[in-house]
Design an enzyme around this catalytic site. Structure first.
Site, PDB file in Angstrom:
ATOM      1  N   TYR B 438       0.972  -1.232   0.062  1.00 54.13           N
ATOM      2  CA  TYR B 438      -0.172   0.114   0.058  1.00 54.13           C
ATOM      3  C   TYR B 438       0.840   1.281   0.140  1.00 54.13           C
ATOM      4  CZ  TYR B 438      -0.194   0.008   5.412  1.00 54.13           C
ATOM      5  OH  TYR B 438      -0.086  -0.233   6.794  1.00 54.13           O
ATOM      6  N   GLU B 439       0.247   2.289  -0.261  1.00 49.27           N
ATOM      7  CA  GLU B 439       1.015   3.699  -0.555  1.00 49.27           C
ATOM      8  C   GLU B 439       2.062   3.561  -1.529  1.00 49.27           C
ATOM      9  OE1 GLU B 439       0.039   6.511   0.663  1.00 49.27           O
ATOM     10  OE2 GLU B 439      -1.416   5.746   1.980  1.00 49.27           O
TER      11      GLU B 439
END
Lengths: 600, 600
Positions: B438-439
């Site tokens: 994620y990110e």
């Protein structure tokens, strides 16, 4: 779950690298030829892909359930297990005398691999049964053999291995379960065993527990452990079931993975003692267990390869279908399937190279086992036994450590979807995490590799393998590689590096082993990984030679093999020198033992 | 869960490596000194260890629950979140003007680390709120700032980032959500967003969604994306809540880890359109999002360090307590605590070295951010901004990839118990697996490192860091190392190797980037890992210098730091050359692109 057993690849390894032709010339293995192998693998592939793989996700979502001492397997498992046993798969490599098919371990290996790739939890039941069969074949009396082997090999009864106790995991010297001799030659067994895979279930009418315990007058430590058969149900001479024995499943574990496979806590003897039958002689239990574990450890190595292949297939399929972002080389204006992105290719190429390399090494080890058991010349048998025994901790340790990385890459290829359980990639990642732990952690494998397999024979087995690598290096040099010249050069360079690194580490282990055991054992796992990388890389080099020679016959398959060998040389073999440096130049214990326990 | 925030170690890094004294001399950061930091960390440690860590296992066992569009957080979370916000923790580094404490990012970093180590799922809610705050600070109108910032900084409202859609993960060019301008300056937003962390919950009275969407006349691709505030509830000018907005949580995901953190599918505009407020200017959404993501990515890097430390602490405690097997050096006849076994030490030493190295690098990056935002000299600001921006993808990518390995080693140290969920080691392993996704996945971080952070400035930032490493190498050489001479020598040798490897790879990227992008991007993740290893190793070398100099003041702490630096040099820095070889000598795309898509 969509899993396609890679039968063509398996046949390539069996024929070209493990030399199934010569295996089929061994006494008693005439049926173990390539034609038979192909027929069996095709049949096994159907069962695996159509019957067993579809139950894999269900087993994860609806694990085995414990209730009042009984365990109910995931819906569908019992029926699939019936199909498995009715097909004769449990007996594939076991002696015809007891109802098996007596085929080579080399042929059993891909069958075990595809079963595990389809459904690891399911496959554990036959794997443990194999262990029980091996133990009885090795050391059981004729009576025990006659009573138990046909049922186990038919698969109507299953087997378990009972080693671990709460205080005795890797350290079997701490086993406390006890066995009291009775007047009639039987024993009464008492104690608690934990982590017993498929220790209780409803897929078979009886369960045959192989249990380590101590007799009252046994010496302390590992030299006082005996091995017993303790069946769930006693049986009558006509094979029908008798009384329920005094062994109870008091709970099953809530685990990170392999959720469908019940991991039982078994309580022996709470109601007067469980009736047990001695296997072999008293106090030799550990010895029998070790031989049996050698087979089981090899099987766990195959599990690592199996999960890696399943994870690879899933990731490759997703990468071909998922469209995201433009190519970095500017070759297209729109978003493309992510398999066109270099990093996704690096991940897939690495997954594939690791899996194929480990598979080739495992099958070659299986062929050594076949020769060790069937050749008519004792020296030849001994030589191949030594090679097989050297390779087993590597196949177990390396294939399972690499499976953790490969299944992790499989999650990564899926991006955010990989973290969502419904996708299925995460199950491989969770399931894989047990493999480097059970049947002896990687450190236990490394201790075996360092102690029993390297120091004890003065490096003889290691040097024999290094000499074989040299032959392959010569062949790489002397072969006309045509348009694969760069791949040949790269492989020669990297494998030379790897070979030298491994040779240096073997010399270091031999030199330092006695003088500074902490230093050598601190690098044990790294030595195991180095050996795994170099020996797998060597198999990929051998595959490269074959693929180039036979390229025209099947350009797509052999071209892929050449490219995969190249991935192995550049992304995997390149790690060899780093491992050597960490092992040899860390001066072993310095940094590790400079910290007191309190400082950790 | 027993987690003790390593306040002493954090203070060492802040004072000795990240130079908090000079940070406190920057305009506006006078309060960000070592004394204040210690007081804050001690306070934060109490909250983390006593209130938030005890909820970690519960969150895993009783995840957030979705029902008819509402989500109920794990029991106890809402109360803990109230304590967190009442303590002013949400606003620690945000401007005093809007109710924050305005402290340095350097001080916020250990606070964020300890929160995440205690409970990653919980900590995600404040982390995402930070992201929303940053976006509004950066580009929000005065009216938006006044309406939303005080509530977010107080923590009575929380924030989210809405980027991902089913077809648009890493590839934001594919975003389809649309925003239609209304007569009154507001917009109506329509679309489906997925993977929205804490996208719906009951811990705060309102949720402020930051949403990427396209206006009807926007250009295609990433240049046509705008950023909107879409609150769950509209609000009145007096700060009270108004009408419910047209955004619904239609489901939450069933995930591998961070189970307590609800990952929402949000549906915007099904009942006429969700009212949204433009942030900044139309079509500049991606630009704002990138700056905000830089902060969020840094935060995710801290999460990797946090989980690694938590996993290390748990494994070290178990290793001191679990008795199993005799020492390999024959120093005892009986079984000993497993921390006395060399391989267990290798694992713990590696976990610890990786964690401390990554922490030092992250805090140093935070200090660069503070200088970049607060220094009164523009050139100095620009120089430190460039260094911070170079380091962010490395802190994010390396700390999270290393966390996967460290949490896996944590499971391994526990042996069979590590696979049992009740033990807790497996939760770290599962939770950690999202961090490299994620990110922005590690490949996305690597693309950023290669493209924006290396090629774009012609390697300037990289070369500036290499020059700083050279200074440390000189210091290692010229320092009287006393009885740590072997550690100094080893570190000098390994760091020199690492520095050279990194310099060679930077040169390779600069030379080859334009000519053969596939080759360079195929090695992008390996370049990122190499940079992570070398730059962390450099921080460990700096720590080594300090620890030796100040050894007498606190022999236990500084002795441990010296030994840990030695572990880093021998077990981690030794990998640098292998990465260089794989990046540079693989000739990039050859093996990867030799396979056609069909051949995978």
């Amino acid at each position: 779950m969509n899993y396609t057993p890679p039968v063509k690849e398996m046949m390539f390894v069996m024929e070209e690298l493990a030399d199934i032709a010569s295996i089929s010339e061994l006494p008693g293995l005439a049926d173990s030829n390539a034609d038979t192998a192909l027929a069996i693998l095709d049949e096994g592939a159907k069962l695996a892909a159509e019957v067993i793989a579809p139950l894999n996700a269900r087993g994860d979502q609806q694990p085995s359930e414990w209730r009042d001492g009984t365990v109910t397997a995931t819906p569908g498992f019992a029926d699939a297990f019936r199909q498995y046993t009715e097909g004769g798969w449990q007996g594939i490599s076991h002696p015809a005398e007891f109802g098996g098919q007596g085929l080579a371990k080399l042929i059993a290996s891909p069958c075990i691999e595809m079963l595990n790739a389809s459904n690891l939890s399911f496959a554990l039941c036959p794997l443990l049964t194999d262990g029980a069969i091996e133990a009885l074949l090795l050391a059981g009396s004729d009576e025990l053999k006659a009573r138990y082997l046909p049922k186990l090999i038919e698969g109507v009864w299953t087997g378990t291995m009972n080693l671990t106790e709460p205080q005795a995991g890797s350290d079997l010297a701490l086993v406390r379960s006890r066995a009291e001799r009775q007047g009639d030659g039987t024993y009464k067994v008492f104690g608690t065993k934990i982590f017993i895979t498929w220790g209780e279930h409803d897929m078979a009418e009886n369960i045959v527990h192989l249990v380590l315990a101590r007799t009252p007058d046994a010496p302390e430590g590992v030299k006082g452990i005996s091995l017993f058969v303790v069946p769930k149900f006693l049986s009558n001479d006509d094979g029908t079931l008798g009384a329920r024995n005094d062994v109870q499943c008091v709970s099953i574990e809530h685990k990170l993975g392999i959720k469908a496979s019940p991991t039982a806590v078994l309580q022996y003897g709470d109601h007067g003692g469980a009736i047990g039958y001695l296997v072999g002689e008293e106090n030799r239990g550990l010895e029998y267990m070790f031989i049996m574990m050698n087979a089981a450890r090899f099987g766990v190595g195959l599990q690592g390869i199996a999960l890696s292949d399943a994870a690879y297939q899933k990731a490759a399929a997703y990468a071909k279908e998922r469209v995201q972002s433009r190519p970095v080389d500017g070759s297209g204006a729109g978003s493309v399937a992510i398999i066109r992105h270099p990093d996704v290719r690096r991940m897939l190429g690495t997954m594939r190279a690791l899996t194929e390399g480990a598979r080739a090494l495992a099958y070659v080890a299986a062929a050594h086992a076949d020769i060790a058991h069937h050749h008519d010349d004792a020296d030849t048998r001994a030589r191949h036994l030594a090679l097989n025994e050297f390779l087993v901790p590597i196949v177990k340790g390396w294939s399972t450590e690499m499976a953790i990385d490969v299944t992790s890459l499989g999650v990564q290829v899926h991006g955010g979807m990989g973290f969502i359980e419904e996708t299925g990639a995460a199950q491989f990642y969770r399931d894989a995490r047990i493999l480097s732990i059970y049947e002896g952690t990687t450190a236990i494998q490394a201790n075996d590799l360092v102690g029993r397999k390297t120091l004890r024979d003065g490096g003889a087995a290691a040097h024999a393998l290094l000499a074989q690598i040299d032959e392959t290096l010569d062949a790489l040099k002397s072969t006309d590689a045509g348009d694969a010249a760069r791949v040949f050069e790269a492989m020669h360079r990297r494998l030379t590096d790897g070979r030298d690194a491994l040779a240096n580490v073997v010399a270091y282990v031999l030199e330092t082993g006695k003088r500074d055991p902490n230093a050598v054992f601190a690098g044990g796992v790294l030595y195991l990984k180095l050996a795994g990388i170099v020996l797998s890389g060597w198999q990929m080099a051998r595959a490269l030679l074959v693929a180039q020679r036979r390229r025209a016959e099947d350009p797509a398959f052999h071209g892929a093999k050449i490219a995969t060998a190249h991935c192995f040389s550049e992304y995997v073999l390149t790690q060899a020198r780093a491992l050597e440096t960490a092992i040899v130049c860390a001066h072993g214990d310095d940094p590790l033992f400079a910290l007191s326990e309190a400082q950790f």
